[in-house]
Design a protein around this motif. Structure first.
Motif, short mmCIF file in Angstrom:
data_model
loop_
_atom_site.label_atom_id
_atom_site.label_comp_id
_atom_site.label_asym_id
_atom_site.label_seq_id
_atom_site.Cartn_x
_atom_site.Cartn_y
_atom_site.Cartn_z
N THR A 1 54.04 -15.99 78.30
CA THR A 1 55.15 -16.03 79.21
C THR A 1 55.72 -14.71 79.66
OG1 THR A 1 56.26 -17.79 77.36
CG2 THR A 1 57.70 -16.63 78.75
N GLU A 2 55.89 -14.49 80.99
CA GLU A 2 56.44 -13.24 81.77
C GLU A 2 57.61 -12.83 81.32
OE1 GLU A 2 58.72 -11.62 85.14
OE2 GLU A 2 58.34 -13.70 84.95
N ARG A 3 58.66 -13.74 80.73
CA ARG A 3 59.63 -13.27 80.31
C ARG A 3 59.87 -12.10 79.24
NH1 ARG A 3 60.85 -18.55 80.96
NH2 ARG A 3 60.99 -18.73 78.65
N GLY A 4 58.75 -12.04 78.36
CA GLY A 4 58.57 -11.23 77.14
C GLY A 4 58.13 -9.89 77.29
N MET A 5 57.35 -9.80 78.49
CA MET A 5 56.51 -8.71 78.59
C MET A 5 57.39 -7.37 79.29
SD MET A 5 52.91 -10.04 80.13
CE MET A 5 53.68 -10.57 81.52
N GLY B 1 58.00 -15.49 87.56
CA GLY B 1 59.14 -15.43 88.54
C GLY B 1 60.56 -15.66 87.86
N THR B 2 60.45 -15.99 86.55
CA THR B 2 61.81 -16.32 85.65
C THR B 2 62.14 -14.96 84.96
OG1 THR B 2 60.43 -17.28 83.91
CG2 THR B 2 61.33 -18.66 85.80
N GLY B 3 61.38 -13.95 85.00
CA GLY B 3 61.66 -12.71 84.14
C GLY B 3 62.30 -11.67 84.42
N HIS B 4 61.65 -10.42 84.31
CA HIS B 4 62.41 -9.15 84.71
C HIS B 4 62.07 -8.87 86.03
CE1 HIS B 4 63.83 -8.84 80.29
NE2 HIS B 4 62.59 -9.26 80.14
N SER B 5 60.58 -8.54 86.26
CA SER B 5 60.29 -8.22 87.79
C SER B 5 59.16 -8.45 87.98
CB SER B 5 60.27 -6.52 87.60
OG SER B 5 60.01 -6.09 89.05
N ALA B 6 58.89 -9.77 88.36
CA ALA B 6 57.60 -10.47 88.68
C ALA B 6 56.48 -9.60 89.24
CB ALA B 6 57.84 -11.88 88.94
N LEU C 1 45.26 -10.31 86.52
CA LEU C 1 45.47 -11.73 86.00
C LEU C 1 44.62 -12.87 86.63
CD1 LEU C 1 49.40 -11.45 86.45
CD2 LEU C 1 47.99 -10.97 84.26
N ASP C 2 44.43 -13.74 85.95
CA ASP C 2 43.57 -14.79 86.38
C ASP C 2 44.35 -16.05 86.98
OD1 ASP C 2 40.91 -13.78 85.27
OD2 ASP C 2 41.95 -13.66 83.70
N TYR C 3 45.55 -16.35 86.41
CA TYR C 3 46.13 -17.47 86.99
C TYR C 3 47.74 -17.10 86.89
CZ TYR C 3 41.88 -20.01 85.69
OH TYR C 3 40.67 -20.23 85.63
N LEU C 4 48.54 -17.84 87.86
CA LEU C 4 49.87 -17.95 87.74
C LEU C 4 50.38 -19.35 87.60
CD1 LEU C 4 51.03 -15.66 90.85
CD2 LEU C 4 50.66 -14.94 88.45
#
Length: 416
Positions: A369-373, A399-404, A413-416
């Motif tokens: 999850t991008e929100r936690g990185m 796209g829902t986290g801090h600064s995608a 990365l391999d996938y979004l």
């Protein structure tokens, strides 16, 4: 404990403030009562003083009436040329005024003294009041008052911790608790309110502690009971808060968690090329618990590692059957929390999971999850480690986290 301390401090402060206010009101009322009494007495003495030019026999009846109707007066004595010539109690006399009243200053217009008894009644404290006639040097009136402060106790309010009064004249005091006189220096030096009687050499002391033993005991008892109630409410609140934690641990033990597999479809040929493993919770009472509820709670309470380890063991067991559903090497995706990546056990958990899978049956994909990185450097280090072990990385909820966009620059990365 904090509630108990604050409740006790505030309550005792309020009680002390109210008690001091009540004591001051009682003292002021007593001072007014005494001042009014002395005003009436001196008015009577001023009127009696006009009779010093008369003979004792001619004024005896009037003098006796004035003594009878004056509260607390034992005797009125008329003085002419420094000699007592008439007494309301003894009639005709001819003795020097200062023969037994050594502490009265006859040179002053008014002098007041406390004295232990008179020749006629030696065992009772009396107040001696001398008032000189205007324009005269040796003429005036002596009033002997058998006045105790016991009636003043009526001014006290029940339950206020009232201890008594003291009437101070010079170095001597008359107190309400006993009949004799005491030196002022021997009076208690604390827990009193003192007021001065206007125009008279009197001071009144009201002895009363601002906080009584009952006040303290009542406050401590009330504070303890209320604190226990607050403790019960806090405990109940914390119990409800930690119920979820206990329920998750109980659910893991009772195998209430299970895995559902969501197919991953190739949009070009509509073939299933892999699956994403999703952890689900079937509570025996509440039914199906939404993953957004228990996953977020597990992350906040540090239980996400146990949940992920449990999910990895179930997926590894299912993988031996799932491998037969794909003609070619399929993708097997599982969700990894960034909170898990920062734990010491992360590498061991990943290696145990890889080793438990059928050999070369799946391409493992970790969806993170991008929100936690938030820790970019830590995430970059772990991503590199995963890629070295041939694990692909997908960013979930992109796209829902801090600064995608920053992640697209920093990470491979391999996938979004």
């Amino acid at each position: 404990a904090l509630f108990f301390i604050l409740f006790t401090a505030v309550t005792l402060t309020v009680i002390k403030t109210n008690t001091l206010r009540e004591q001051n009101e009682i003292a002021q009322r007593t001072a007014k009562f005494t001042s009014d009494y002395l005003d009436q007495l001196t008015d009577t003495m001023r009127r009696i003083g006009l009779l010093t030019a008369e003979s004792c026999d001619s004024i005896a009846g009037e003098l006796n009436r004035d003594a009878a109707f004056s509260i607390g007066v034992r005797d009125f004595q008329l003085v002419r040329n420094g000699m007592v010539f008439c007494s309301s109690a003894s009639g005709n006399q001819h003795i020097a005024a200062n023969s037994s009243l050594h502490d009265i200053d006859f040179d002053k217009p008014m002098s007041i003294d406390l004295q232990m008894g008179t020749p006629a009644v030696p065992n009772r404290a009396v107040i001696i009041v001398w008032q000189r006639n205007p324009g005269a040097s040796d003429d005036g009136v002596i009033a002997t008052l058998e006045l105790t402060l016991s009636p003043y106790m009526l001014f006290a309010q029940p339950g206020s911790g009232y201890r008594g009064f003291a009437l101070l004249v010079g170095d001597t005091a008359l107190i309400s608790s006993q009949a004799g006189l005491v030196p002022v220096k021997n009076l208690p030096r604390s827990h009193f309110t003192e007021v001065k009687i206007d125009s008279y050499p009197f001071n009144i002391r009201l002895y009363s502690p601002s906080l009584t033993r009952d006040n303290v005991l009542f406050t401590l008892s009330g504070g303890l009971l209320l604190s226990l109630l607050v403790c019960a409410l806090i405990y109940h609140s914390l119990l409800n808060r930690h119920n979820v934690e206990r329920e998750i641990l109980r659910g893991l033990k009772n195998k209430e968690f299970f895995v559902e597999y969501q197919p991953v479809i190739d949009a070009r040929n509509l073939k299933v090329t892999g699956v994403e493993a999703l952890l689900r919770w079937q509570h025996p009472i509440e039914g199906r618990i939404p993953p957004d509820v228990f996953i977020g709670y597990a992350e906040n309470q540090g239980l996400i590692v146990e949940l992920t380890q449990h999910m990895m063991s179930m997926v590894a067991a299912d993988a031996h059957k799932l491998q037969h559903a794909f003609a070619e090497k399929g993708k097997l995706s599982i969700n990894i929390s960034p909170h898990h990546m920062g734990k010491v056990s992360f590498h061991d958990d990943v290696m145990n999971f890889i080793e438990a899978l059928p050999e070369n049956a799946f391409q493992v994909v970790f969806e993170i999850t991008e929100r936690g990185m938030i820790d970019t450097e830590g995430a970059l280090r772990e991503f590199n480690w995963l890629r070295r072990h041939k694990i692909e990385i997908a960013i979930d909820d992109f796209g829902t986290g801090h600064s995608a966009l920053i992640y697209l620059e920093k990470f491979t990365l391999d996938y979004l």
